[in-house]
Design an enzyme around this catalytic site. Structure first.
Site, PDB file in Angstrom:
ATOM      1  N   ASP A 129      47.745  26.449  -8.754  1.00  0.00           N
ATOM      2  CA  ASP A 129      49.085  26.488  -9.355  1.00  0.00           C
ATOM      3  C   ASP A 129      49.360  27.790 -10.116  1.00  0.00           C
ATOM      4  OD1 ASP A 129      50.479  24.051  -8.699  1.00  0.00           O
ATOM      5  OD2 ASP A 129      48.992  22.968  -9.901  1.00  0.00           O
ATOM      6  N   GLU A 186      54.863  31.345 -15.345  1.00  0.00           N
ATOM      7  CA  GLU A 186      55.706  31.069 -16.498  1.00  0.00           C
ATOM      8  C   GLU A 186      55.085  30.059 -17.466  1.00  0.00           C
ATOM      9  OE1 GLU A 186      60.248  30.054 -17.059  1.00  0.00           O
ATOM     10  OE2 GLU A 186      59.207  28.371 -16.165  1.00  0.00           O
ATOM     11  N   HIS A 198      59.559  19.533 -15.938  1.00  0.00           N
ATOM     12  CA  HIS A 198      59.701  20.332 -17.156  1.00  0.00           C
ATOM     13  C   HIS A 198      61.166  20.319 -17.617  1.00  0.00           C
ATOM     14  CE1 HIS A 198      56.045  22.780 -15.692  1.00  0.00           C
ATOM     15  NE2 HIS A 198      55.691  22.256 -16.843  1.00  0.00           N
ATOM     16  N   CYS A 245      59.664  29.520 -12.870  1.00  0.00           N
ATOM     17  CA  CYS A 245      58.197  29.437 -13.002  1.00  0.00           C
ATOM     18  C   CYS A 245      57.460  30.616 -12.415  1.00  0.00           C
ATOM     19  CB  CYS A 245      57.610  28.238 -12.276  1.00  0.00           C
ATOM     20  SG  CYS A 245      58.665  26.958 -11.868  1.00  0.00           S
TER      21      CYS A 245
HETATM   22  C1  CIR Z   1      52.532  22.084 -11.693  1.00  0.00           C
HETATM   23  O1  CIR Z   1      52.663  20.879 -11.458  1.00  0.00           O
HETATM   24  O2  CIR Z   1      52.070  22.505 -12.744  1.00  0.00           O
HETATM   25  C2  CIR Z   1      52.958  23.067 -10.626  1.00  0.00           C
HETATM   26  N1  CIR Z   1      52.730  22.520  -9.326  1.00  0.00           N
HETATM   27  C3  CIR Z   1      54.411  23.432 -10.770  1.00  0.00           C
HETATM   28  C4  CIR Z   1      54.718  24.136 -12.051  1.00  0.00           C
HETATM   29  C5  CIR Z   1      56.136  24.552 -12.134  1.00  0.00           C
HETATM   30  N2  CIR Z   1      56.362  25.332 -13.270  1.00  0.00           N
HETATM   31  C6  CIR Z   1      57.523  25.374 -13.921  1.00  0.00           C
HETATM   32  O3  CIR Z   1      58.430  24.603 -13.612  1.00  0.00           O
HETATM   33  N3  CIR Z   1      57.596  26.191 -14.936  1.00  0.00           N
END
Ligand code: CIR
Length: 256
Positions: free
Chosen positions: A60, A65, A164, A251
């Site tokens: 990931d 971000e 988020h 992100c």
């Molecule tokens: C997660 O679940 O952490 C990642 N697959 C996606 C993170 C997305 N990040 C964000 O919205 N800032």
């Protein structure tokens, strides 16, 4: 004005990352291609990029971000709330130290994912979620206050369909926020001008304002048209492969 961005392309095991959506596995080649277009868009917005190497230890980690928050003259290293992601801050710490010798840090047992934190100029919104806990929010409120920023909390733990806070809101300009319907009644947004999102276009609430342009995901024509009417200038990017991994436009970079 923003000057720089930190990005990290997806690694070949990107599909092994966390996801809650049921859109199928992402195609790695397409994800790389979409990431490259994203980088080009940031350059178009006038940013100079720091490109980190893909890191297969953390599938990931392309979602940079979540690991830090950028203040005008410093940065805060977060503590990502997903155990599989907490090691992502190690490399980010040394990268950020190259720009800001004195970093602030979220300390245990606090957790904060950058995706929960929406910077709206002098005011910040702090999402409390499955990733960002109350203690992390409390620490962040203090750090922001010391830096001269006000903040308010938005509890998204009962809101379905968003990982988020920034999966459901974006600061567009001045007092203007894009907000999905399920968050629009939150008292935190009372004095703000809300740009609503039609049912089915919720993913596009995660758009990113960069130096007068708006990074905006492809395939959400009603919100795109509404924002154009309001004078915004969207730069439209295909995000299909990142959406499959619960990732939005914000992100994929740290902008400062
Ligand atoms: C997660 O679940 O952490 C990642 N697959 C996606 C993170 C997305 N990040 C964000 O919205 N800032």
């Amino acid at each position: 004005v923003l000057h720089r961005a930190i990005v990290r392309p997806p690694s070949e095991n990107f599909a092994d990352g966390l996801t809650t959506v049921d859109l199928g596995a992402p195609d790695f080649g397409m994800a790389l291609e979409q990431h490259e277009r994203y980088c080009e868009a940031l350059v178009t917005c006038g940013l100079e990029l720091t490109r980190l190497r893909p890191d297969p230890l953390y599938p990931d980690s392309t979602f940079v971000e979540d690991t830090a928050l950028m203040l005008p003259k410093s940065a805060i290293l977060t503590r990502p709330g997903a155990p599989s992601r907490d090691g992502e801050i190690v490399e980010m710490e040394s990268v950020l130290q190259g720009f800001f010798p004195s970093l602030r840090r979220i300390q245990p047992p606090g957790t904060v994912d950058g995706g929960d934190i929406c910077d709206a100029g002098p005011h910040w919104f702090i999402g409390v979620s499955a990733r960002t806990n109350e203690e992390g929010a409390r620490q962040l409120t203090g750090i922001l206050a010391e830096a001269g920023f006000t903040s308010s909390r938005v509890d998204i733990r009962g809101v379905a369909g968003i990982l988020h806070l920034k999966s459901g809101i974006a600061h567009v300009s001045d007092r203007k926020l894009v907000v999905i319907d399920s968050l629009a009644a939150d008292p935190a947004f009372e004095s703000w001008e809300i740009v609503p999102v039609d049912a089915g276009e919720e993913y596009a609430a995660n758009c990113v304002s960069v130096n007068g342009r708006l990074l905006f995901p492809k395939g959400f024509p009603r919100l795109e048209a509404r924002l154009r009417t309001l004078g915004e200038r969207p730069l439209v990017l295909d995000m299909s492969e990142f959406q499959k991994m619960d990732g939005g436009l914000s992100c994929l970079s740290l902008r400062f």
